[in-house]
Scaffold this active site. Structure first.
Site, PDB file in Angstrom:
ATOM      1  CE1 TYR A 182      38.761  46.989  36.331  1.00  0.00           C
ATOM      2  CE2 TYR A 182      39.117  47.529  34.018  1.00  0.00           C
ATOM      3  CZ  TYR A 182      39.621  47.196  35.268  1.00  0.00           C
ATOM      4  OH  TYR A 182      40.976  47.076  35.459  1.00  0.00           O
ATOM      5  CB  CYS A 183      34.235  50.424  39.321  1.00  0.00           C
ATOM      6  SG  CYS A 183      32.440  50.494  39.126  1.00  0.00           S
ATOM      7  CB  THR A 184      34.318  47.218  43.243  1.00  0.00           C
ATOM      8  OG1 THR A 184      35.579  47.846  43.432  1.00  0.00           O
ATOM      9  CG2 THR A 184      34.236  45.975  44.109  1.00  0.00           C
ATOM     10  CB  ILE A 211      35.545  43.209  39.408  1.00  0.00           C
ATOM     11  CG1 ILE A 211      36.286  44.307  38.655  1.00  0.00           C
ATOM     12  CG2 ILE A 211      36.441  41.998  39.610  1.00  0.00           C
ATOM     13  CD1 ILE A 211      37.339  45.024  39.489  1.00  0.00           C
TER      14      ILE A 211
END
Length: 336
Positions: A182-184, A211
């Site tokens: 996952y990342c932003t 996110i």
């Protein structure tokens, strides 16, 4: 703009696409988006677009319709910020780069479209309950320091390029496990998931929309929120709260705090975490030396700044003695 009461929405989007002449597209987008009152930071490359912007609320629907008239942006997913009405950008910059995210990869060596499986919030929660699943944060250390998912591996890196190699080595013994990245907003995982699949990782997944989308989905659907703390963002806000937990510490006094700031000394401009008490004590600076510097007359500061080479500085959590035990425990999560 800082004093304006105009309601604006902060959003981000990206798309890997073939853009033959990004310089021409840049000029066209700048001319069109200025009409909508768009502010933000946009990167264009022959491989696609990466945009973080804000738009006046009254122009949002018209802007969405405009995007659908552009072939490589028709139907693109828009990630609307959790704290969407806070001031995020004050000017529009559209830059042409070699890549929309600096990753150091040779894209010709693998199929960048062979990406990992996208997971919505419900699927993410379900799969992360499986003990055979490993969750990996593909962001930088200063991002994960203030907020991350439960039981995630948190690479202590300054750049995405560094994260790719470190995660590859860390996960080698677990290539057949369920891997969720996952990342932003999802863009880093788009490339990373294809890269790891190319390297032989068999069950690669990524959190769709990152996110930002997850936070909105768990709120809208009443799902358990597995993200703790703040989501770091690369605009004037420097973060948006996803849960009430404060999981990080002031870099100066060690008290609980998750407020990022940049040192007020422009010759330093260090990105670090500072509580209200230390902000008052140091006048928003990272040290007594910088506090002394900003108290000099402006013309003297200006002359001294010419002697320093400006660079992007970030405080390294791994160098903080009172945080070592905390982050060592996190680093051992893969042994569970």
């Amino acid at each position: 703009m800082e004093e304006s009461d105009e309601k604006r929405m902060t959003l981000s989007f990206y798309n890997y696409a073939h853009i033959e002449s990004p310089e021409i597209v840049r000029d066209q987008l700048y001319a069109e988006w200025t009409k909508f009152g768009i502010l933000g930071r946009v990167y264009l490359a022959k491989e696609g677009i990466n945009a973080q912007i804000n738009v006046p609320k009254e122009n949002f629907e018209a802007f969405k319709a405009h995007l659908n008239t552009i072939s490589f942006l028709n139907g693109v997913r828009l990630n609307v910020a959790v704290e969407e009405e806070k001031k995020s950008f004050f000017k529009l910059k559209i830059k042409v780069r070699n890549k929309i995210v600096a990753d150091g990869l040779e894209d010709d060596s693998f199929d960048v479209t062979n990406k990992g499986k996208h997971l919505g919030a419900e699927e993410f929660n379900r799969l992360t309950d499986d003990p055979n699943t490993i969750v990996v944060d593909m962001r930088n250390h200063y991002e994960s320091e203030v907020g991350h998912f439960e039981n995630a591996i948190l690479p202590d890196v300054d750049t995405f390029r560094d994260a790719l190699s470190i995660v590859k080595e860390t996960l080698q013994p677990y290539k057949d496990r369920n891997i969720i990245m996952y990342c932003t907003g999802g863009i880093r995982c788009e490339k990373a998931s294809a890269y790891y699949k190319h390297l032989g990782f068999s069950n690669v997944h990524q959190l769709e929309g990152g996110i930002i989308k997850y936070a909105r989905d768990v709120q809208d659907k009443g799902l358990p929120n597995k993200f703790k703390g703040k989501n770091f963002v690369f605009d004037e806000r420097l973060g948006e709260r996803i849960s009430e937990e404060v999981i990080s510490y002031c870099h100066q006094c060690g008290s609980k705090c998750d407020t990022h700031t940049n040192c007020k000394n422009e010759a330093c401009h260090l990105l670090f975490i500072q509580c209200e008490e230390c902000a008052k004590k140091y006048d928003g600076c990272c040290s007594s030396e910088c506090k002394t510097f900003v108290q000099l007359p402006e013309d003297e500061q200006r002359d001294l700044r010419k002697k320093f080479q400006q660079k992007r500085n970030v405080f390294k959590k791994g160098r903080v003695d009172h945080l070592k035990d905390h982050w060592l425990k996190k680093a051992n999560i893969i042994q569970r």
